[in-house]
Structure formats: C-alpha cells, structure tokens
Design an enzyme around this catalytic site. Structure first.
Site, PDB file in Angstrom:
ATOM      1  CG  HIS A 145      -6.972  -1.382   2.509  1.00  0.00           C
ATOM      2  ND1 HIS A 145      -6.961  -0.876   3.793  1.00  0.00           N
ATOM      3  CD2 HIS A 145      -8.263  -1.314   2.096  1.00  0.00           C
ATOM      4  CE1 HIS A 145      -8.188  -0.521   4.136  1.00  0.00           C
ATOM      5  NE2 HIS A 145      -8.998  -0.775   3.105  1.00  0.00           N
ATOM      6  CG  HIS A 149      -2.478  -2.499  12.262  1.00  0.00           C
ATOM      7  ND1 HIS A 149      -2.903  -2.008  11.052  1.00  0.00           N
ATOM      8  CD2 HIS A 149      -2.401  -1.441  13.088  1.00  0.00           C
ATOM      9  CE1 HIS A 149      -3.107  -0.701  11.151  1.00  0.00           C
ATOM     10  NE2 HIS A 149      -2.793  -0.331  12.384  1.00  0.00           N
ATOM     11  N   GLY A 150       1.197  -3.027  12.534  1.00  0.00           N
ATOM     12  CA  GLY A 150       2.191  -2.446  13.419  1.00  0.00           C
ATOM     13  C   GLY A 150       3.394  -3.309  13.713  1.00  0.00           C
ATOM     14  CD  GLU A 204      -4.226  -9.594   8.733  1.00  0.00           C
ATOM     15  OE1 GLU A 204      -3.461  -8.618   8.863  1.00  0.00           O
ATOM     16  OE2 GLU A 204      -4.574 -10.050   7.632  1.00  0.00           O
ATOM     17  NE  ARG A 247       7.355  15.277  -8.169  1.00  0.00           N
ATOM     18  CZ  ARG A 247       8.634  15.620  -8.211  1.00  0.00           C
ATOM     19  NH1 ARG A 247       9.480  15.079  -7.353  1.00  0.00           N
ATOM     20  NH2 ARG A 247       9.067  16.490  -9.094  1.00  0.00           N
ATOM     21  CB  THR A 263      -3.383   3.185   9.180  1.00  0.00           C
ATOM     22  OG1 THR A 263      -3.254   1.851   8.691  1.00  0.00           O
ATOM     23  CG2 THR A 263      -3.189   3.211  10.685  1.00  0.00           C
ATOM     24  NE  ARG A 274      -8.350   4.040   3.641  1.00  0.00           N
ATOM     25  CZ  ARG A 274      -8.433   3.862   4.971  1.00  0.00           C
ATOM     26  NH1 ARG A 274      -7.607   3.028   5.580  1.00  0.00           N
ATOM     27  NH2 ARG A 274      -9.335   4.496   5.671  1.00  0.00           N
ATOM     28  CG  ASP A 302      -2.044  -0.934   1.182  1.00  0.00           C
ATOM     29  OD1 ASP A 302      -2.218  -1.607   0.155  1.00  0.00           O
ATOM     30  OD2 ASP A 302      -2.774  -1.036   2.189  1.00  0.00           O
ATOM     31  CG  HIS A 303       1.990   2.641   3.495  1.00  0.00           C
ATOM     32  ND1 HIS A 303       1.075   3.679   3.531  1.00  0.00           N
ATOM     33  CD2 HIS A 303       1.578   1.744   4.420  1.00  0.00           C
ATOM     34  CE1 HIS A 303       0.175   3.422   4.461  1.00  0.00           C
ATOM     35  NE2 HIS A 303       0.460   2.252   5.011  1.00  0.00           N
ATOM     36  NE  ARG A 314      -6.918   7.120   3.165  1.00  0.00           N
ATOM     37  CZ  ARG A 314      -7.213   7.340   4.447  1.00  0.00           C
ATOM     38  NH1 ARG A 314      -6.293   7.132   5.381  1.00  0.00           N
ATOM     39  NH2 ARG A 314      -8.410   7.754   4.800  1.00  0.00           N
ATOM     40  CG  HIS A 315      -3.105   3.385   0.160  1.00  0.00           C
ATOM     41  ND1 HIS A 315      -3.910   2.299  -0.086  1.00  0.00           N
ATOM     42  CD2 HIS A 315      -3.180   3.621   1.501  1.00  0.00           C
ATOM     43  CE1 HIS A 315      -4.447   1.892   1.058  1.00  0.00           C
ATOM     44  NE2 HIS A 315      -4.038   2.668   2.032  1.00  0.00           N
ATOM     45  CD  GLU A 331      -5.227  -5.332   4.532  1.00  0.00           C
ATOM     46  OE1 GLU A 331      -5.251  -4.082   4.530  1.00  0.00           O
ATOM     47  OE2 GLU A 331      -4.536  -5.989   5.314  1.00  0.00           O
ATOM     48  N   GLY A 347       3.351  -4.425   6.171  1.00  0.00           N
ATOM     49  CA  GLY A 347       3.545  -3.477   5.084  1.00  0.00           C
ATOM     50  C   GLY A 347       4.324  -2.239   5.461  1.00  0.00           C
ATOM     51  CG  HIS A 348       3.926   2.028   7.903  1.00  0.00           C
ATOM     52  ND1 HIS A 348       4.820   2.337   8.910  1.00  0.00           N
ATOM     53  CD2 HIS A 348       3.634   3.202   7.294  1.00  0.00           C
ATOM     54  CE1 HIS A 348       5.038   3.643   8.918  1.00  0.00           C
ATOM     55  NE2 HIS A 348       4.326   4.188   7.951  1.00  0.00           N
TER      56      HIS A 348
END
Length: 256
Positions: A48, A199-200, A156, A23, A105, A50, A14-15, A54-55, A75, A221-222
């Site tokens: 994901h 997550h995290g 999950e 940009r 998130t 969304r 995603d990121h 947004r991504h 996702e 991911g992140h």
C-alpha cells in the site's frame, strides 16, 4: 467430494517498511521480505503506497514490480496522483481503498456507491492500462452492486469488523458479521466479481473464511509480519497456508 480451487495467499509487506521507517535508513527491506514470501510459496505480494508514504515508498513499488516474479497488488487511494503512479508501475492489480491521514490503518471500506462519479473515470483509466481493479469494500449489498456497476474486476471484502469482534469475544456480533460476509461473497460472485477478503485475519479467522467457496484470495500482512518476529516469515506463511487449506477442505466436505 466437491472440488474447490485452492485459495491464493497474498502477503502484504507494508509493515516491514513500517519498521524500517521507524528508524530511517534502508533496513529491514520490504523487497527482501517479498522475495522471502515468494520463496515460501506466497501467491502474490501486496503493498500500500499511502499518500503520506508512512511505510511503502515509491522506490519500493518500483523495485517490487521489477524484482518479484509474482503478481503485485498495489493498494492505493483513488486519487489522480496514485492512478498516475499505478499506470507507470503497471502492477497486476490495484486495490482502491479509503484513506485518511489520521488513521492508523485502513478503517472501513471504500464508499463505492457514494463516490461512483469520481471512481468511474479512474477505474476506466486503470483498466485501459491493463491493470485489474479491486475495490476494498464492506460486505454491503449497495457497495457490492456499485462495484459491479463501476466495472471493477474484484471486490476485497473488509473482514476487520468480524476479526475484531472475534478477538474481543463479542460472539453475537462476530456471527452477525460473519453472516454478512458470507452473503456479500455470494452476491459478489453472482454479479461476476472475483471475491477476495482481508484485514485483521489471523490463522483461525483465515481458516474459517477460506471455507467460503466464492473466496479465491486472502490478503494478509500485519499478522504475518508480527508472527515472523517469533517464528520467521517462511514458517508463518506455511502455517497460514495450512490453515487456509484446512478451511477449504472443510468447505469441500460440506459441499460433497
């Protein structure tokens, strides 16, 4: 020594798309990141889509499905729009998550118990299309029971609260969250659900949770995309795989 299957690593791209969209234009390409992750030995790709795009974008999902020779975990919010897209794309799995436009998130788990009447028909439609269904939920007894009753294939477990407590040095809270995750993993497995977590997670927390014998997959991911800025995506994935393997080896030793 007990033999436990290796824990799969799903890489969330995603990121990469977040950086691209900051940009505009086409670069960096999340599909290229997924191809790199595959070559580095990732077991699956997560993305994901969304509602506000947004991504990840619709075209990214179509390309991921067409170009990546790995299981694709889509996702998504549990909406009619997203179910329709998923049925068209036909990923290996769909992970239903809560979604609010104002959040940075995904915050908290899906209320599977409270939304059962709404979720039931959508889960059935996904499964009828041959898509495995995962619910991203907190490690709470009623939510896990609801996931099983709804016919989900996978849960999950949301590890964000635990990871935040670990990072911020809130030791007592972290240990309480860890115990809750452990109990949730056991309950889900006993109900016949496949157990994932995410997550995290970073290297240290991924290693620790990989020791749960019920866990079969971590989706990260992140942290990996952030680490890739400094060491490259391949190196970040290899280090994460080593951490997960160390956690699994420790679990096998304890079970022997």
């Amino acid at each position: 020594m007990a033999v436990l299957k290796p824990v799969r690593l799903g890489v969330n791209v995603d990121h990469v798309a977040t950086v691209r969209n900051a940009r505009g234009g086409l670069l960096p390409d999340p599909v290229r990141a997924a191809l790199l992750a595959a070559s580095a030995g990732a077991d699956g790709i997560t993305a994901h889509l969304r509602e506000d795009r947004r991504h990840i974008r619709d075209a990214d999902m179509a390309r991921l499905k067409a170009e990546i020779d790995l299981p694709l975990n889509f996702e998504m919010a549990a909406t009619e729009e997203m179910v329709g897209i998923a049925v068209s794309v036909r990923p290996n799995a769909c992970c239903l998550v809560p979604e609010r436009r104002e959040e940075r998130t995904t915050e908290g788990g899906l209320d599977a118990a409270g939304l059962a009447a709404e979720l039931g028909p959508r889960i059935a439609r996904l499964k009828a299309a041959g898509i495995r269904v995962s619910l991203f939920i907190a490690a709470e007894e009623r939510q896990i029971a609801a996931a099983a009753a709804l016919g989900a294939d996978i849960v999950e477990l949301h590890t964000g609260g635990w990871c935040d407590a670990v990072a911020e040095g809130r030791t007592a809270e972290a240990e309480a969250e860890f115990a809750r995750l452990k109990a949730g993993a056991r309950q889900a497995h006993a109900l016949g659900l496949e157990v994932h977590a995410g997550h995290g997670l970073d290297y240290a927390t991924a290693e620790r949770i990989a020791a749960f014998p019920e866990i079969v997959e971590l989706n990260i991911g992140h942290f990996l995309i952030g680490e890739a800025i400094f060491v490259g995506l391949e190196a970040a994935i290899h280090t994460m795989q080593a951490a997960i393997a160390a956690g699994r080896a420790a679990a096998a030793g304890e079970a022997a």
